[in-house]
Design a protein around this motif. Sequence first.
Motif, short mmCIF file in Angstrom:
data_model
loop_
_atom_site.label_atom_id
_atom_site.label_comp_id
_atom_site.label_asym_id
_atom_site.label_seq_id
_atom_site.Cartn_x
_atom_site.Cartn_y
_atom_site.Cartn_z
N SER A 108 1.00 -1.27 0.15
CA SER A 108 0.11 -0.25 -0.16
C SER A 108 1.29 1.39 0.21
O SER A 108 0.63 2.64 -0.20
CB SER A 108 -1.35 0.03 1.18
OG SER A 108 -1.82 -1.41 1.39
N SER A 129 -3.49 -5.10 -5.25
CA SER A 129 -2.96 -6.30 -3.71
C SER A 129 -3.28 -5.43 -2.48
O SER A 129 -3.34 -5.86 -1.84
CB SER A 129 -1.73 -7.24 -3.99
OG SER A 129 -1.22 -7.16 -4.91
N THR A 131 -4.42 -3.71 -0.47
CA THR A 131 -5.97 -2.73 0.69
C THR A 131 -5.62 -2.16 1.42
O THR A 131 -6.70 -1.84 2.34
CB THR A 131 -5.35 -4.81 1.51
OG1 THR A 131 -4.39 -4.61 2.41
CG2 THR A 131 -5.95 -6.13 0.63
N TYR A 231 5.31 -7.67 6.89
CA TYR A 231 5.37 -8.60 5.44
C TYR A 231 5.80 -9.82 6.28
O TYR A 231 6.57 -10.12 7.10
CB TYR A 231 5.67 -7.18 4.45
CG TYR A 231 5.04 -7.03 3.91
CD1 TYR A 231 3.95 -6.57 3.79
CD2 TYR A 231 5.76 -5.44 3.60
CE1 TYR A 231 3.20 -5.10 3.16
CE2 TYR A 231 4.94 -4.24 2.81
CZ TYR A 231 3.88 -4.50 2.96
OH TYR A 231 2.99 -3.76 2.57
N ASP A 255 -2.65 -10.41 4.69
CA ASP A 255 -2.18 -11.11 3.44
C ASP A 255 -0.52 -10.76 2.87
O ASP A 255 -0.03 -11.53 1.94
CB ASP A 255 -2.98 -10.51 2.43
CG ASP A 255 -2.94 -8.94 2.21
OD1 ASP A 255 -2.41 -8.34 3.49
OD2 ASP A 255 -3.45 -8.38 1.77
N1 PHE Z 1 -2.30 -6.31 1.10
C1 PHE Z 1 -0.67 -5.54 1.23
C2 PHE Z 1 -1.30 -4.34 1.57
O1 PHE Z 1 -1.30 -3.13 1.57
C3 PHE Z 1 0.06 -6.52 0.00
C4 PHE Z 1 -0.29 -7.80 0.30
C5 PHE Z 1 -1.79 -7.79 -0.06
C6 PHE Z 1 0.98 -8.30 0.17
C7 PHE Z 1 -1.54 -9.54 -0.69
C8 PHE Z 1 0.80 -9.85 0.17
C9 PHE Z 1 -1.16 -10.19 -0.08
O2 PHE Z 1 0.04 -3.64 1.14
#
Ligand code: PHE
Length: 397
Positions: A108, A129, A131, A231, A255
């Motif tokens: 993000s 991805s 979020t 992460y 995630d």
């Molecule tokens: N959702 C996380 C973000 O916004 C990124 C991510 C998505 C990492 C899916 C791994 C799997 O930073």
Amino acid sequence: MIRRNGTAYLAVLLGFALAAVAGCAKQSNEIPVGVYGSLTGTTATFGISSKQGIELFIEGVNQAGGVAGTKVRLIIEDDQSKPEEAATAVQKLIDQDGVVAVLGEVASSRSMAAAPICQQAGVPMITPSSTNPKVTELGDYISRVCYIDPFQGMVIAKFARQTLGLAKAAVLRDNKNDYSVGLANYFTESFHAMGGTVVVDEAYSEGDQDFKAQLTVIKAKRPDFIMVPGYYTEVALIARQARELGITVPLLGGDGWVSDRLLDIAQDALNGSYFVSHYWEKDPNPAIQKFVADYRARYNSTPDALAALAYDAAGVLVHALEALNEEDAAAFKTLIGPRGDKQTAARAKLRALIAGTKDYPGVTGRITLDAKRNAVKTATFLGIKDRQYEFVAVVEP
Ligand code: PHE
């Protein structure tokens, strides 16, 4: 500076310069699409998986003849897992490559560094991805094909409180990461609303290697679990060090845990822990199994959630390009011509078509964008047992 007899020479030079600009963007016979991501650096698996998912989708489109007979050309930039580099990469894709749209980023914070540049230039950006809710709030040219963190935080809180029956949480967040801070806060809000308590809230920064000080503070508060919205590299190190300190409670996360590297680094330290993802590769759904088989045939590895989301982001973009051609073939053609007002207008139409995505059948689920250009989708809960992932539950929005 230029003498009269130099005018003709100047005209020739200008002609060359224009030809060079037009030539370098190869705008007449292919649709240039920009991709930016972390191909190297602290979260390299995020970028590599995403790139592979996008390439797989676009190769399929081009093999089938392209969009309205025009091939898609991907221009891919590595941002080294750094927000500043993400901004530079996107500026280059727009200025030098004349891309019609941009796909990226995963993290993000990096999407937030690049989004204002896309918005300013009127170039649609789709993050597969990212979020954090703020990403798409940066402007109407920014969309995403994944759910957002208020939902993800709620799902984790509910799972901890209702499924596992746990009451006392510790939170260990990455303080400089927008995703981590947001998810920690949304989780805390929901967990409190469900009658749980956060007994301790500690922080670290991406790149840290030693988490023993924070874990010692956490251990003294005797939580039922530790929520780690970070992460994969740091999550895995945190898990190992927690076990070294004799902390046996499960870790829960979001995630950001998704990576091939997670269990390589964590070894057994994450057994009994849980996290949220976007899809499950063993889902018997034929569309998912076809995607997994195609991806394996191409890359000799199993697609993770990032590859799947990126595949879908490319799909949503191509679907909008096809719709643009049907609605307005002239706009579609000018979209890939040299830049000017007509191109700006064509990109605005493309933007509207992306924002209007409805029921797109992705491998990560049906994708419909809401008024804020966020996808409303299910979350998938996974558990870790004997260094293997196990499906736990799908949670409806
Ligand atoms: N959702 C996380 C973000 O916004 C990124 C991510 C998505 C990492 C899916 C791994 C799997 O930073």
